[in-house]
Design a protein around this motif. Structure first.
Motif, PDB file in Angstrom:
ATOM      1  N   LYS A  14      40.683  55.952  -1.491  1.00 52.32           N
ATOM      2  CA  LYS A  14      41.036  57.393  -1.679  1.00 52.32           C
ATOM      3  C   LYS A  14      40.377  58.261  -0.427  1.00 52.32           C
ATOM      4  O   LYS A  14      41.159  59.050  -0.073  1.00 52.32           O
ATOM      5  N   ASP A  15      39.133  58.006  -0.094  1.00 52.30           N
ATOM      6  CA  ASP A  15      38.496  59.095   0.795  1.00 52.30           C
ATOM      7  C   ASP A  15      38.715  58.809   2.214  1.00 52.30           C
ATOM      8  O   ASP A  15      38.343  59.521   3.062  1.00 52.30           O
ATOM      9  N   SER A  16      39.754  57.650   2.547  1.00 52.53           N
ATOM     10  CA  SER A  16      39.759  57.160   4.019  1.00 52.53           C
ATOM     11  C   SER A  16      41.204  57.063   4.209  1.00 52.53           C
ATOM     12  O   SER A  16      41.647  56.951   5.410  1.00 52.53           O
ATOM     13  N   PHE A  17      41.964  56.733   3.180  1.00 47.77           N
ATOM     14  CA  PHE A  17      43.436  56.097   3.475  1.00 47.77           C
ATOM     15  C   PHE A  17      44.333  57.143   4.329  1.00 47.77           C
ATOM     16  O   PHE A  17      44.896  56.761   5.335  1.00 47.77           O
ATOM     17  N   MET A  18      44.563  58.215   3.725  1.00 51.13           N
ATOM     18  CA  MET A  18      45.202  59.181   4.661  1.00 51.13           C
ATOM     19  C   MET A  18      44.829  59.755   6.006  1.00 51.13           C
ATOM     20  O   MET A  18      45.382  59.981   6.809  1.00 51.13           O
ATOM     21  N   ALA A  19      43.363  59.825   6.004  1.00 50.49           N
ATOM     22  CA  ALA A  19      42.676  59.846   7.325  1.00 50.49           C
ATOM     23  C   ALA A  19      43.120  58.670   8.221  1.00 50.49           C
ATOM     24  O   ALA A  19      43.407  59.051   9.467  1.00 50.49           O
ATOM     25  N   ASP A  20      43.182  57.404   7.708  1.00 50.51           N
ATOM     26  CA  ASP A  20      43.406  56.507   8.994  1.00 50.51           C
ATOM     27  C   ASP A  20      45.166  56.553   8.859  1.00 50.51           C
ATOM     28  O   ASP A  20      45.641  56.061  10.326  1.00 50.51           O
ATOM     29  N   VAL A  21      45.810  57.072   7.981  1.00 50.26           N
ATOM     30  CA  VAL A  21      47.259  57.262   8.427  1.00 50.26           C
ATOM     31  C   VAL A  21      47.499  58.288   9.623  1.00 50.26           C
ATOM     32  O   VAL A  21      48.067  58.160  10.657  1.00 50.26           O
ATOM     33  N   ILE A  22      46.818  59.499   9.524  1.00 49.91           N
ATOM     34  CA  ILE A  22      46.997  60.467  10.623  1.00 49.91           C
ATOM     35  C   ILE A  22      46.323  60.162  11.472  1.00 49.91           C
ATOM     36  O   ILE A  22      46.927  60.371  12.707  1.00 49.91           O
ATOM     37  N   THR A  23      45.237  59.646  11.881  1.00 47.80           N
ATOM     38  CA  THR A  23      44.494  59.390  13.030  1.00 47.80           C
ATOM     39  C   THR A  23      44.177  57.739  12.831  1.00 47.80           C
ATOM     40  O   THR A  23      43.238  57.089  12.423  1.00 47.80           O
ATOM     41  N   PRO A  24      45.244  56.871  13.508  1.00 49.02           N
ATOM     42  CA  PRO A  24      45.129  55.443  13.526  1.00 49.02           C
ATOM     43  C   PRO A  24      43.761  54.770  13.699  1.00 49.02           C
ATOM     44  O   PRO A  24      43.088  55.330  14.796  1.00 49.02           O
ATOM     45  N   SER A  25      43.432  53.895  13.034  1.00 47.62           N
ATOM     46  CA  SER A  25      42.088  53.211  13.282  1.00 47.62           C
ATOM     47  C   SER A  25      42.290  52.319  14.718  1.00 47.62           C
ATOM     48  O   SER A  25      43.354  51.768  15.196  1.00 47.62           O
ATOM     49  N   LYS A  26      41.062  52.056  15.058  1.00 55.20           N
ATOM     50  CA  LYS A  26      40.953  51.134  16.393  1.00 55.20           C
ATOM     51  C   LYS A  26      41.163  49.647  15.854  1.00 55.20           C
ATOM     52  O   LYS A  26      41.337  48.723  16.641  1.00 55.20           O
TER      53      LYS A  26
ATOM     54  N   SER B 229      58.703  56.872  19.828  1.00 50.47           N
ATOM     55  CA  SER B 229      59.100  57.798  20.622  1.00 50.47           C
ATOM     56  C   SER B 229      58.597  59.335  20.190  1.00 50.47           C
ATOM     57  O   SER B 229      58.461  60.183  21.059  1.00 50.47           O
ATOM     58  N   GLN B 230      58.054  59.469  19.051  1.00 49.33           N
ATOM     59  CA  GLN B 230      57.463  60.623  18.476  1.00 49.33           C
ATOM     60  C   GLN B 230      56.109  60.674  18.500  1.00 49.33           C
ATOM     61  O   GLN B 230      55.394  61.830  18.169  1.00 49.33           O
ATOM     62  N   GLY B 231      55.646  59.714  19.096  1.00 53.73           N
ATOM     63  CA  GLY B 231      54.039  59.708  19.250  1.00 53.73           C
ATOM     64  C   GLY B 231      53.249  59.123  18.075  1.00 53.73           C
ATOM     65  O   GLY B 231      51.876  59.186  17.969  1.00 53.73           O
ATOM     66  N   HIS B 232      53.911  58.532  17.082  1.00 52.39           N
ATOM     67  CA  HIS B 232      53.325  57.833  16.069  1.00 52.39           C
ATOM     68  C   HIS B 232      52.865  56.600  16.354  1.00 52.39           C
ATOM     69  O   HIS B 232      53.414  55.773  17.120  1.00 52.39           O
ATOM     70  N   GLU B 233      51.749  56.079  15.588  1.00 52.40           N
ATOM     71  CA  GLU B 233      51.322  54.680  15.852  1.00 52.40           C
ATOM     72  C   GLU B 233      52.635  53.767  15.360  1.00 52.40           C
ATOM     73  O   GLU B 233      53.396  54.098  14.541  1.00 52.40           O
TER      74      GLU B 233
END
Length: 324
Positions: free
Chosen positions: A182-194, A128-132
């Motif tokens: 470490k270099d991609s985990f939070m990036a994938d949290v914020i911008t969900p992977s395909k 409802s809040q637009g999160h994955e």
């Protein structure tokens, strides 16, 4: 490899409905308790005289499950109580009302099982809040629900033996098969992977991160926080990817076995405040050798870790704080 193999074919459970002690006077919440593992767990707790809130979005499903549990309970047994608690984990705006409803009825909460979850919904599904949808249902909703229930858990901790009040989070064996980068985990949290499986994996790692960080926060209050892999089970979790369920069917166990893992995590005296934050594997054992990358992720930079768990915790806090 031995630990991974033993999670597919675990040794016999140590704690079951046959030897669980009386839970009279105890109050529990099982999210997703209307079906699968949660249903089996609620049945065990009820038959041991506990008061169990089955938390979920469908009152009709919960009422049907309550009726089934009650109708199949042994006659003349000292059974407990079953209640429905409305909870919609993928809508953060509704969770405080659910906690307020519980708080009006109960003075304490002995154990919260964050059992509910979603796996591999259609790619692009959002809350409802637009999160994955997976990170919303598996992490953000449980995080907020747990934070709002802490006063009730603290009340239970003050009136019982240290470590009796607990929060049990739910992960997956996937954490043994890969590790966060470490270099991609939070990036994938914020911008969900395909890659939807990666999105699911992130939430299961995230559940251990939340369990570990909460353990640090609440240990001084006498509350334990642990995470568990219930096992490879035949439940509705894979309803969105039936092909995967059919392929893995020979390795799947009955949902009741997963309930034994959760039961041990929530009640076993073998877990104490010194082992809080641990990872539990089927059908109730502390993981003897977690991946080194995961152990580092749980530690702060001051502890020679990567600090990923704290980063994820802080992100969950930032996404939910307006709904307190």
């Amino acid at each position: 490899m031995g630990v991974t193999y033993s999670q597919f074919f675990p040794p016999a459970p140590a704690l079951t409905e046959e030897n669980v002690p009386s839970l009279s006077g105890k109050v529990f919440i099982v999210t997703g308790g209307a079906s699968g593992i949660g249903f089996e767990l609620a049945k065990i707790l009820f038959r041991a005289a506990g008061k169990v809130y089955i938390a979920g979005r469908s009152e009709e499903n919960a009422r049907q499950s309550i009726t089934k549990i009650q109708s199949t309970a042994p006659k003349h047994a000292s059974n407990g109580q079953l209640e429905f608690l409305y909870l919609k984990l993928d809508d953060l705006s509704t969770i405080k009302a659910s906690v307020d409803d519980f708080s009006r009825k109960e003075a304490k909460l002995d154990v919260l099982w964050n059992n509910a979850g979603v796996s591999l919904p259609p790619l692009g599904s959002t809350s409802s809040q637009g999160h994955e949808l997976q990170v919303a249902t598996n992490c953000l909703g449980p995080y907020l629900f747990t934070q709002l229930l802490l006063p009730k858990l603290q009340a239970a901790a003050q009136s019982s033996a240290p470590g009796s009040a607990r929060v049990v989070w739910t992960s997956s064996q996937m954490v043994d098969l890969t590790a966060p980068k470490k270099d991609s985990f939070m990036a994938d949290v914020i911008t969900p992977s395909k890659d939807n499986q990666r999105n699911y994996f992130i939430t299961k790692i995230g559940n251990w991160f939340l369990a570990s960080e909460l353990a640090r926060e609440v240990a001084p209050s006498g509350i334990i926080s642990v995470v568990q892999n219930p096992g490879n089970l035949n439940t509705n979790l894979l309803r969105h990817v039936m092909w995967m369920k059919y392929m893995s069917y020979p390795l799947l166990h009955k949902a009741r076995k997963g309930a034994y893992t959760e039961l041990w995590a929530g009640l076993s005296p073998d877990i104490n405040l010194e082992s809080t934050g641990c990872y539990i594997i089927p059908w109730g054992r502390v993981h003897p050798a977690p991946r080194a990358e995961l152990v580092r992720a749980l530690k702060s930079s001051d502890e020679n870790g990567s600090g990923l768990a704290k980063q994820f915790w802080d992100w969950c806090e930032s996404q939910t704080i307006e709904f307190r």
